[in-house]
Write a protein that holds these residues in place. Structure first.
Motif, PDB file in Angstrom:
ATOM      1  N   UNK A 268      48.320  51.073  48.524  1.00 35.44           N
ATOM      2  CA  UNK A 268      47.766  50.049  48.007  1.00 35.44           C
ATOM      3  C   UNK A 268      46.968  49.179  48.545  1.00 35.44           C
ATOM      4  N   UNK A 269      46.520  49.571  49.904  1.00 35.06           N
ATOM      5  CA  UNK A 269      45.757  48.829  50.484  1.00 35.06           C
ATOM      6  C   UNK A 269      44.454  48.861  50.121  1.00 35.06           C
ATOM      7  N   UNK A 270      44.171  49.851  49.653  1.00 35.91           N
ATOM      8  CA  UNK A 270      42.718  50.307  49.373  1.00 35.91           C
ATOM      9  C   UNK A 270      42.216  49.613  48.216  1.00 35.91           C
ATOM     10  N   UNK A 271      43.277  49.596  47.070  1.00 36.24           N
ATOM     11  CA  UNK A 271      42.862  48.957  46.066  1.00 36.24           C
ATOM     12  C   UNK A 271      42.310  47.408  46.210  1.00 36.24           C
ATOM     13  N   UNK A 272      43.408  46.718  47.098  1.00 40.58           N
ATOM     14  CA  UNK A 272      42.936  45.398  47.631  1.00 40.58           C
ATOM     15  C   UNK A 272      41.805  45.274  48.330  1.00 40.58           C
ATOM     16  N   UNK A 273      41.488  46.258  49.014  1.00 40.75           N
ATOM     17  CA  UNK A 273      40.219  46.507  49.882  1.00 40.75           C
ATOM     18  C   UNK A 273      39.088  46.266  49.296  1.00 40.75           C
ATOM     19  N   UNK A 274      39.108  47.255  48.232  1.00 46.13           N
ATOM     20  CA  UNK A 274      37.918  47.503  47.156  1.00 46.13           C
ATOM     21  C   UNK A 274      37.643  46.232  46.679  1.00 46.13           C
ATOM     22  N   UNK A 275      38.534  45.705  46.228  1.00 50.01           N
ATOM     23  CA  UNK A 275      38.150  44.387  44.926  1.00 50.01           C
ATOM     24  C   UNK A 275      37.846  43.281  46.059  1.00 50.01           C
ATOM     25  N   UNK A 276      38.306  43.150  47.453  1.00 51.44           N
ATOM     26  CA  UNK A 276      37.765  41.973  48.314  1.00 51.44           C
ATOM     27  C   UNK A 276      36.550  42.225  48.374  1.00 51.44           C
ATOM     28  N   UNK A 277      36.304  43.426  48.650  1.00 50.77           N
ATOM     29  CA  UNK A 277      34.782  43.672  49.273  1.00 50.77           C
ATOM     30  C   UNK A 277      33.773  43.638  47.998  1.00 50.77           C
ATOM     31  N   UNK A 278      34.478  43.896  46.741  1.00 55.83           N
ATOM     32  CA  UNK A 278      33.281  43.760  45.797  1.00 55.83           C
ATOM     33  C   UNK A 278      33.186  42.174  45.278  1.00 55.83           C
ATOM     34  N   UNK A 279      34.161  41.681  45.697  1.00 51.93           N
ATOM     35  CA  UNK A 279      33.975  40.188  45.328  1.00 51.93           C
ATOM     36  C   UNK A 279      33.439  39.291  46.424  1.00 51.93           C
ATOM     37  N   UNK A 280      33.578  39.907  47.605  1.00 50.06           N
ATOM     38  CA  UNK A 280      32.612  39.188  48.719  1.00 50.06           C
ATOM     39  C   UNK A 280      31.059  39.590  48.495  1.00 50.06           C
ATOM     40  N   UNK A 281      30.747  40.500  48.002  1.00 50.06           N
ATOM     41  CA  UNK A 281      29.463  40.832  47.807  1.00 50.06           C
ATOM     42  C   UNK A 281      28.919  40.437  46.195  1.00 50.06           C
ATOM     43  N   UNK A 282      29.374  39.491  45.845  1.00 45.92           N
ATOM     44  CA  UNK A 282      28.830  38.680  44.645  1.00 45.92           C
ATOM     45  C   UNK A 282      29.523  39.069  43.255  1.00 45.92           C
ATOM     46  N   UNK A 283      30.386  39.881  43.453  1.00 49.23           N
ATOM     47  CA  UNK A 283      31.122  40.192  42.154  1.00 49.23           C
ATOM     48  C   UNK A 283      32.091  39.349  41.546  1.00 49.23           C
ATOM     49  N   UNK A 284      32.307  39.539  40.300  1.00 42.63           N
ATOM     50  CA  UNK A 284      32.893  38.299  39.489  1.00 42.63           C
ATOM     51  C   UNK A 284      34.354  38.636  39.341  1.00 42.63           C
ATOM     52  N   UNK A 286      36.276  38.055  36.831  1.00 47.30           N
ATOM     53  CA  UNK A 286      36.356  38.654  35.433  1.00 47.30           C
ATOM     54  C   UNK A 286      36.143  40.328  35.357  1.00 47.30           C
ATOM     55  N   UNK A 287      34.909  40.566  36.151  1.00 47.60           N
ATOM     56  CA  UNK A 287      34.318  42.087  35.883  1.00 47.60           C
ATOM     57  C   UNK A 287      35.370  42.882  37.099  1.00 47.60           C
ATOM     58  N   UNK A 288      35.936  42.057  37.970  1.00 46.84           N
ATOM     59  CA  UNK A 288      36.710  42.937  39.096  1.00 46.84           C
ATOM     60  C   UNK A 288      37.965  43.123  38.185  1.00 46.84           C
ATOM     61  N   UNK A 289      38.533  42.151  37.328  1.00 45.50           N
ATOM     62  CA  UNK A 289      39.894  42.446  36.434  1.00 45.50           C
ATOM     63  C   UNK A 289      39.681  43.672  35.672  1.00 45.50           C
ATOM     64  N   UNK A 290      38.267  43.731  35.114  1.00 47.12           N
ATOM     65  CA  UNK A 290      37.956  44.961  34.000  1.00 47.12           C
ATOM     66  C   UNK A 290      38.067  46.091  34.907  1.00 47.12           C
ATOM     67  N   UNK A 291      37.406  46.135  36.251  1.00 43.65           N
ATOM     68  CA  UNK A 291      37.450  47.339  36.860  1.00 43.65           C
ATOM     69  C   UNK A 291      38.587  48.018  37.238  1.00 43.65           C
ATOM     70  N   UNK A 292      39.481  46.832  37.676  1.00 47.63           N
ATOM     71  CA  UNK A 292      40.928  47.197  37.928  1.00 47.63           C
ATOM     72  C   UNK A 292      41.825  47.387  37.024  1.00 47.63           C
ATOM     73  N   UNK A 293      41.464  47.288  35.894  1.00 46.02           N
ATOM     74  CA  UNK A 293      42.298  47.405  34.556  1.00 46.02           C
ATOM     75  C   UNK A 293      43.609  46.467  34.564  1.00 46.02           C
ATOM     76  N   UNK A 294      42.979  45.360  34.851  1.00 42.14           N
ATOM     77  CA  UNK A 294      44.232  44.173  35.147  1.00 42.14           C
ATOM     78  C   UNK A 294      44.074  43.349  33.585  1.00 42.14           C
ATOM     79  N   UNK A 295      45.202  43.027  32.966  1.00 38.46           N
ATOM     80  CA  UNK A 295      45.385  42.226  31.718  1.00 38.46           C
ATOM     81  C   UNK A 295      44.698  40.775  31.870  1.00 38.46           C
TER      82      UNK A 295
END
Length: 320
Positions: A268-284, A286-295
């Motif tokens: 599960x570490x890689x899911x958290x790693x990817x999301x954190x890296x995405x947000x650090x580089x200007x991702x939102x 809301x978009x992260x939730x869509x990409x991760x398929x979170x409700x």
């Protein structure tokens, strides 16, 4: 009939309180796991909770499943809270509560003894999943020897979890045909929890990893076969069997050790790693939730570990 249902749930052993009941009660108990629960992980967790609780009751003199009282459930929860974490207690209590709901509607027991029992308070604002820094994730991927089938597979699997935020269960459930071309880019199709289908375009690194894996291991003509597979002993080539989740975890730990990464990472570490890296580089978020398929974005926030850097900076201010 009871024997047929038992065969459908081979990992399930009847607790003594159920085994001593009549056949209708036994059948209703087995039906709860065979009929109402489709997710194998949930079935396994609830079966364990039911077995442990009913075994606990049997050891304390409860003679029948109908004799279970709210005080028994409360005492079990109290003891359990001293042995395991609050989320685990809540999960096991939920399993027992759902089971007795099913037994009540089947007229096996008159009331649900777990209905009024409260679990431990638990509030989560920050996830506990260990996260890799971007340079650590890069080092892990680059350290994999991709001259072998196992190396190509492992790099593709880890890359999939990092770049598409895929859960390990969804990744391992993929077939070869779930990697496809659309609008001149490679896409992946993930089969998430609850029967949800989630499609994502591939990051250019992930596209390279998946293409190298599929072509290098000659999987293109096996569209209906599992994408990630075990390695045959002796041949060091892919088998026809899907890679189990436990084997994926062991692989991740081996690769981390080989890359000299001290963080105790898991699947599960890689899911958290990817999301954190995405947000650090200007991702939102809301978009992260869509990409991760979170409700909900509240779930995504548990994976956002950007505040770790701030915390470390503040700690270093203690100049002694």
């Amino acid at each position: 009939m009871t024997q047929a249902i038992a065969l459908a749930t081979p990992a399930l052993v009847l607790p003594a309180l159920v085994a001593s009941a009549d056949e209708r009660s036994q059948r209703r108990f087995l039906e709860f796991f065979a009929v109402t629960i489709r997710n194998p992980h949930t079935r396994r967790a609830y079966a364990r909770a039911a077995g442990e609780f009913l075994g606990w009751c049997d050891a304390r003199g409860v003679t029948s499943i109908a004799g279970v009282q709210p005080l028994h459930v409360a005492a079990w929860v109290e003891q359990l809270g001293k042995e395991v974490s609050a989320p685990t207690v809540k999960q096991r209590l939920a399993g027992v509560r759902h089971l007795f709901d099913w037994l009540v509607t089947g007229q096996v027991v008159p009331v649900n003894p777990a209905a009024s029992v409260r679990g431990p308070a638990h509030s989560v604002r920050r996830g506990k999943t260990p996260v890799l820094a971007p340079d650590e994730a890069r080092r892990l991927l680059d350290a994999i020897d991709v001259t072998t089938s196992a190396g190509l597979r492992d790099r593709a699997l880890i890359g999939l979890m990092v770049y598409s935020f895929a859960r390990i269960g969804a990744a391992l459930a993929m077939r070869v045909e779930d990697v496809f071309v659309q609008n001149r880019r490679l896409w992946v199709r993930l089969h998430e929890k609850g029967g949800k289908r989630h499609e994502m375009p591939c990051h250019h690194n992930l596209e390279e990893y998946l293409t190298a894996y599929i072509d290098g291991c000659e999987l293109r003509d096996q569209a209906r076969g599992p994408l990630f597979r075990t390695i045959r002993r002796g041949t060091k080539r892919l088998s026809e069997s899907p890679l189990p989740q436990a084997s994926a975890f062991q692989m991740v730990r081996r690769r981390a050790v080989a890359a000299e990464i001290a963080t105790a990472i898991g699947n599960h570490s890689f899911r958290a790693t990817g999301i954190t890296a995405y947000l650090k580089n200007g991702g939102t978020l809301e978009r992260a939730a869509t990409m991760a398929n979170h409700a909900s974005t509240r779930t995504t926030q548990l994976y956002d570990r950007r505040s770790d850097d701030v915390t470390l900076d503040e700690v270093e201010r203690v100049l002694i």
